[in-house]
Design an enzyme around this catalytic site. Structure first.
Site: not given
Ligand code: LMR
Length: 394
Positions: A127, A243, A210, A208
């Site tokens: 991410w 989420k 999520a 992590d």
């Molecule tokens: C994403 O990866 O699109 C989500 O976790 C939203 C974000 O804050 O980036």
């Protein structure tokens, strides 16, 4: 000062959000930011959240501060959800945070403060915010291979080979489930091998999580995390309710520190409280309170789980129909991985030019690395996307 501010690098997820907004084509399709949408394209307030909000509105008599770590009942309910009945509660400290990002940030700050020499190892890719927060904090980071661009599955041999260079005291950052951005996940045998490596190296795992409940199910999605906690002396966990409770803007997260022994718990709790105080003082309460109400009420919890399960199954159905449609159009099974991936995302493996062509010629928006949000699709748009993918020649 304010007249000569330096320009900050653009966040590729937020950038796609603005490009999408600016597009005036009526049939545009948003597969960018990771927000769940139902078949009507709506991100609904879940039924249990509405019901809990209603009760809260009627019954809440004060908005006074709760505590630096938030309500202990929230931490307890979330620890139970993530770590299950065998959670080593006497070794656990936890603090509410503004969203999962808040938990990630606090965990990194904790590492920086207590072990400034540590290298944080993260998957390539991960991410993007993991990378930029580490950079922002000036922390040392290294990547490990994770995704095989050919098979679009986990490159487990590459991952283990890279992690062989982990040093004692380093941090290994893992995605608990539904890997973002790839959608490719470790199986339990692989989780065990990673846990063994972390223990052998004397490193600390940081997970992590999520998307619990978006992959194979609420319990199934927590298995890797539980296995790590059982195997390793200590673990950091950054959890998000954005989420799975659909409360994105309420900023509801939790940082969990599983310490090596019960005698370390109080100091760890004081440290998490201190970090909250330095950054934003008291964490937000509204979302955390709704989550607590739901998790501790049998009827609300059952209804939440039912709705979450509907969402999860819906995403799986979309995955299967997209893979099937692509097989039909291309006459090959090379997109079969879409049905194997789990969670909201899949990395398609398209080049930046393909992603651009899909956006410009077909008004379909995905992240530049070809991550697509499966939940942005519906039965009508699956064939449109499949056609665009086949046409640009991914
Ligand atoms: C994403 O990866 O699109 C989500 O976790 C939203 C974000 O804050 O980036």
């Amino acid at each position: 000062m304010l007249e000569h501010l330096t320009e900050q690098p653009k966040d590729k997820i937020l950038e796609i959000m603005s490009l999408f907004r600016a597009d005036t084509r009526a049939d545009k399709i948003d597969l960018g930011v990771g927000v769940y949408r139902n078949a009507q394209g709506v991100t609904p307030v879940m039924r249990a959240i509405k019901a809990a909000e209603h009760t809260l509105w009627e019954e809440q008599t004060s908005k006074a501060y709760v505590g630096l770590a938030g309500d202990p009942a929230y931490a307890e309910a979330m620890v139970d959800l993530i770590l299950g009945p065998n959670a080593p509660k006497d070794r656990i400290a936890a603090a509410a945070t503004p969203g999962g990002t808040g938990a990630v940030r606090q965990a990194f700050e904790l590492i920086k403060m207590e072990n400034p020499g540590a290298t944080v190892w993260y998957s390539e890719p991960t991410w993007p915010n993991h990378v930029t927060i580490l950079k922002h904090l000036g922390m040392t980071a290294r990547t490990y291979r994770y995704f095989d661009d050919e098979t679009r599955a986990v490159d487990f041999a590459g991952m283990m080979a890279d992690l062989d260079a982990v040093k004692s005291g380093d941090i290994v950052l893992l995605h608990g489930c539904c890997h973002n951005p790839t959608g490719a996940n470790l199986n339990l045998t692989e989780w065990q091998a990673v846990a063994d490596l972390i223990v052998a190296k004397g490193a600390t795992p940081m997970i992590d999580i999520a998307y619990q409940g978006f992959g194979d199910g609420l319990e199934e999605d927590a298995q890797g995390t539980r296995l790590i906690v059982a195997a390793c002396p200590e673990t950091l966990i950054a959890a998000s309710c954005s989420k799975n409770f659909g409360i994105y803007r309420e900023r509801t997260g939790l940082l969990i520190a599983v310490t090596p022994g019960a005698d370390h718990r109080a100091r760890a709790q004081a440290t998490l409280n201190h970090l909250n105080r330095q950054n934003y003082s008291f964490p937000p309460d509204h979302g955390a309170r709704l989550v607590t109400m739901i998790l501790t009420d049998e009827a609300l919890r059952a209804d939440w789980q039912t709705e979450l399960e509907e969402m999860r199954r819906g995403m799986l159905d979309l995955r299967t129909s997209l893979a099937d449609e692509l097989q039909r159009l291309t006459g090959s099974n090379r997109f079969g991985f879409l049905a194997q991936h789990r969670g909201m995302f899949s990395r398609l493996g398209a080049s930046p030019d393909h992603v651009k062509a899909i956006r410009e010629d077909h008004a379909i928006y995905m992240i530049g690395d070809s991550r697509l949000n499966i939940a942005g699709l519906n039965d009508d748009t699956v064939p449109v996307l499949a056609k665009a993918i086949a046409e640009v020649g991914v």
